[in-house]
Design a protein around this motif. Sequence first.
Motif, mmCIF file in Angstrom:
data_model
loop_
_atom_site.group_PDB
_atom_site.id
_atom_site.type_symbol
_atom_site.label_atom_id
_atom_site.label_comp_id
_atom_site.label_asym_id
_atom_site.label_seq_id
_atom_site.Cartn_x
_atom_site.Cartn_y
_atom_site.Cartn_z
ATOM 1 N N GLN A 52 53.333 44.280 -37.658
ATOM 2 C CA GLN A 52 53.157 43.633 -36.360
ATOM 3 C C GLN A 52 52.497 44.572 -35.366
ATOM 4 O O GLN A 52 51.610 44.164 -34.605
ATOM 5 N N THR A 55 48.796 44.934 -36.248
ATOM 6 C CA THR A 55 48.063 43.716 -35.883
ATOM 7 C C THR A 55 47.852 43.644 -34.375
ATOM 8 O O THR A 55 46.770 43.298 -33.899
ATOM 9 N N GLN A 56 48.901 43.986 -33.619
ATOM 10 C CA GLN A 56 48.789 43.959 -32.160
ATOM 11 C C GLN A 56 47.770 44.978 -31.672
ATOM 12 O O GLN A 56 46.973 44.700 -30.769
ATOM 13 N N ARG A 57 47.767 46.148 -32.289
ATOM 14 C CA ARG A 57 46.820 47.189 -31.879
ATOM 15 C C ARG A 57 45.375 46.766 -32.175
ATOM 16 O O ARG A 57 44.483 46.952 -31.346
ATOM 17 N N SER A 162 48.672 45.741 -25.663
ATOM 18 C CA SER A 162 49.521 46.159 -26.772
ATOM 19 C C SER A 162 50.583 47.097 -26.241
ATOM 20 O O SER A 162 50.413 47.716 -25.188
#
Length: 218
Positions: A52, A55-57, A162
């Motif tokens: 997660q 993916t956020q980064r 993020s």
Amino acid sequence: MPLPSPATPRQRGVTLISLMTGLVISMILVLATLMLFQRMVRATTAARSDAQADTQRSAAFLAAGIAAQEAGYGINAAQAGTHLMVLTGAALAGSALSGTPAALGATGNAVVWAENTTGTPRCSALLAPNGSGQGGLRKLGPVACADATTFSGLAWTALPLSDTPATPVVIAWQAAACTPFGISAGTAAQKVLLILSADNSNGVALETSQCLSNVSAP
């Protein structure tokens, strides 16, 4: 003649000792199974959390690159150092942004740019907080301004892109003969290449670069 004494009957069944031994072995097996299950749960939870965060980064880098493409748009002869600047030691206290302008080719933790997409000059910024317990990436602005050099006197609002405090984002800029998205070969004119980098959950460096074709390097 005396009769022989009857034979003593042999006992059959489970003794108390064998029963206790079986219980002990069963308990050891149950405990080992529980420990293995706990390890699997922890490993799965950590892997999910890392995925997660990665993916956020990646999504934050994509959003930051799209936003930074506005730099210098609608401004006649936009220049690095005036309409675009990277800051070192940048921090947001309330709505005030502080930091020290970095030379072209250096790195920092914030980038501020000016644009004129609406008919009124505005400034936006990307901030990567790097203090204790901080990290990730923030999008600041837009806010009305004269140019990027006035960043410290503006009232900023922040939008988190993020939130990964363990992996700080490094912001770099350099002069380059480039074009956005590599659609065509770079020209002789020196533009600004903006580079964002950070390590993922496995320590592998992630990097994205954006050619800011509306801003000329000195």
